[in-house]
Design a protein around this motif. Structure first.
Motif, PDB file in Angstrom:
ATOM      1  N   GLY A  48     -33.857 -22.019   8.914  1.00 31.11           N
ATOM      2  CA  GLY A  48     -33.982 -21.236   7.688  1.00 31.11           C
ATOM      3  C   GLY A  48     -34.053 -22.150   6.486  1.00 31.11           C
ATOM      4  N   THR A  49     -34.158 -21.546   5.308  1.00 30.37           N
ATOM      5  CA  THR A  49     -34.402 -22.327   4.100  1.00 30.37           C
ATOM      6  C   THR A  49     -33.109 -22.836   3.466  1.00 30.37           C
ATOM      7  N   ILE A  50     -33.205 -24.055   2.927  1.00 27.67           N
ATOM      8  CA  ILE A  50     -32.138 -24.625   2.112  1.00 27.67           C
ATOM      9  C   ILE A  50     -32.436 -24.180   0.682  1.00 27.67           C
ATOM     10  N   ALA A  51     -31.535 -23.401   0.103  1.00 25.71           N
ATOM     11  CA  ALA A  51     -31.825 -22.833  -1.215  1.00 25.71           C
ATOM     12  C   ALA A  51     -30.550 -22.387  -1.901  1.00 25.71           C
ATOM     13  N   HIS A  52     -30.655 -22.230  -3.211  1.00 31.22           N
ATOM     14  CA  HIS A  52     -29.532 -21.730  -4.010  1.00 31.22           C
ATOM     15  C   HIS A  52     -29.455 -20.209  -3.877  1.00 31.22           C
ATOM     16  N   SER A  53     -30.635 -19.558  -3.896  1.00 28.79           N
ATOM     17  CA  SER A  53     -30.698 -18.101  -3.712  1.00 28.79           C
ATOM     18  C   SER A  53     -30.857 -17.838  -2.217  1.00 28.79           C
ATOM     19  N   ASP A  54     -31.495 -16.728  -1.841  1.00 27.46           N
ATOM     20  CA  ASP A  54     -31.741 -16.474  -0.415  1.00 27.46           C
ATOM     21  C   ASP A  54     -32.925 -17.280   0.124  1.00 27.46           C
ATOM     22  N   GLY A  55     -33.586 -18.058  -0.755  1.00 26.35           N
ATOM     23  CA  GLY A  55     -34.621 -18.992  -0.324  1.00 26.35           C
ATOM     24  C   GLY A  55     -35.914 -18.349   0.144  1.00 26.35           C
ATOM     25  N   ASP A  56     -36.218 -17.180  -0.409  1.00 28.99           N
ATOM     26  CA  ASP A  56     -37.425 -16.446   0.000  1.00 28.99           C
ATOM     27  C   ASP A  56     -38.632 -17.016  -0.753  1.00 28.99           C
ATOM     28  N   VAL A  57     -39.312 -17.957  -0.125  1.00 27.86           N
ATOM     29  CA  VAL A  57     -40.428 -18.638  -0.815  1.00 27.86           C
ATOM     30  C   VAL A  57     -41.513 -17.672  -1.245  1.00 27.86           C
ATOM     31  N   ALA A  58     -41.756 -16.642  -0.429  1.00 33.32           N
ATOM     32  CA  ALA A  58     -42.827 -15.687  -0.746  1.00 33.32           C
ATOM     33  C   ALA A  58     -42.498 -14.923  -2.026  1.00 33.32           C
ATOM     34  N   LEU A  59     -41.251 -14.461  -2.146  1.00 36.11           N
ATOM     35  CA  LEU A  59     -40.889 -13.715  -3.361  1.00 36.11           C
ATOM     36  C   LEU A  59     -40.736 -14.641  -4.565  1.00 36.11           C
ATOM     37  N   HIS A  60     -40.369 -15.909  -4.324  1.00 30.26           N
ATOM     38  CA  HIS A  60     -40.319 -16.856  -5.440  1.00 30.26           C
ATOM     39  C   HIS A  60     -41.732 -17.110  -5.970  1.00 30.26           C
ATOM     40  N   ALA A  61     -42.675 -17.303  -5.065  1.00 25.92           N
ATOM     41  CA  ALA A  61     -44.061 -17.541  -5.487  1.00 25.92           C
ATOM     42  C   ALA A  61     -44.640 -16.286  -6.147  1.00 25.92           C
ATOM     43  N   LEU A  62     -44.263 -15.114  -5.640  1.00 23.59           N
ATOM     44  CA  LEU A  62     -44.723 -13.859  -6.256  1.00 23.59           C
ATOM     45  C   LEU A  62     -44.165 -13.730  -7.677  1.00 23.59           C
ATOM     46  N   THR A  63     -42.891 -14.060  -7.846  1.00 25.21           N
ATOM     47  CA  THR A  63     -42.282 -14.023  -9.188  1.00 25.21           C
ATOM     48  C   THR A  63     -43.058 -14.931 -10.134  1.00 25.21           C
ATOM     49  N   ASP A  64     -43.360 -16.148  -9.681  1.00 25.64           N
ATOM     50  CA  ASP A  64     -44.090 -17.091 -10.531  1.00 25.64           C
ATOM     51  C   ASP A  64     -45.520 -16.618 -10.813  1.00 25.64           C
ATOM     52  N   ALA A  65     -46.134 -15.945  -9.845  1.00 27.10           N
ATOM     53  CA  ALA A  65     -47.488 -15.427 -10.064  1.00 27.10           C
ATOM     54  C   ALA A  65     -47.483 -14.380 -11.180  1.00 27.10           C
ATOM     55  N   ILE A  66     -46.505 -13.489 -11.123  1.00 26.94           N
ATOM     56  CA  ILE A  66     -46.422 -12.430 -12.151  1.00 26.94           C
ATOM     57  C   ILE A  66     -46.101 -13.051 -13.513  1.00 26.94           C
TER      58      ILE A  66
END
Ligand code: MG
Length: 164
Positions: free
Chosen positions: A36-54
């Motif tokens: 799984g992902t090493i992250a501060h949040s839940d590490g959901d790369v898809a939703l992080h990239a979606l947030t940045d896209a918006i």
């Protein structure tokens, strides 16, 4: 008045390292995986990239500015919060999502079996009809660190249009 069309395109990218025993959450869906992902949040790369896209579409900065990983409030946080905040910022500017297109780059496990539930979750989070949500997945053909299973990346494009 300007005659520039009232549509905005956005693009987002994210990557996280993978580690054995961590949770793997993609598009808001927990995926059965040894890594799984090493992250501060839940590490959901898809939703992080979606947030940045918006955010990119509305010129609203980036996810790191809005939700610093130094802020304890963001620790283990569900990434849908970030997407919902980006959408509300877009709505404040009188824009709404038209469609989202997500590409996940991951060596394993295969994403295909999880796509229907991912699309349902994306539709739920964004309030878009399911046919306006797209999830594509590809491996990195064993090349580089993603190919060695050391990371997972996501790229997202989205379109926004002015609210009439
Ligand atoms: Mg991230």
């Amino acid at each position: 008045m300007s005659n520039i069309p009232s549509i905005l395109v956005g693009f987002g990218y994210d990557i996280h390292r993978l580690e054995r025993g961590k949770r793997l959450v993609l598009c808001g869906v927990e995926i059965e995986s040894d890594y799984g992902t090493i992250a501060h949040s839940d590490g959901d790369v898809a939703l992080h990239a979606l947030t940045d896209a918006i955010l990119g579409a509305i010129g609203g900065g980036d996810i790191g500015e809005l939700f610093p990983d130094t802020d304890p409030a963001n620790a283990g946080r569900a990434s849908r919060d970030f997407v919902e905040k980006a959408i509300s910022l877009a709505n404040e500017k009188r824009y709404e999502l038209v469609n989202i297109d997500i590409t996940i780059v991951l060596e394993k496990p295969k994403i295909l079996p999880f796509k229907p539930v991912m699309l349902a979750m994306l539709s739920h989070i964004t309030q878009l009809p399911r046919e306006r949500c797209s999830v594509k997945a590809t491996t990195n053909e064993s090349v580089g660190f993603i190919g060695r299973g050391e990371g997972v990346a996501a790229m997202v494009s989205c379109l926004l249009s002015a609210i009439e």
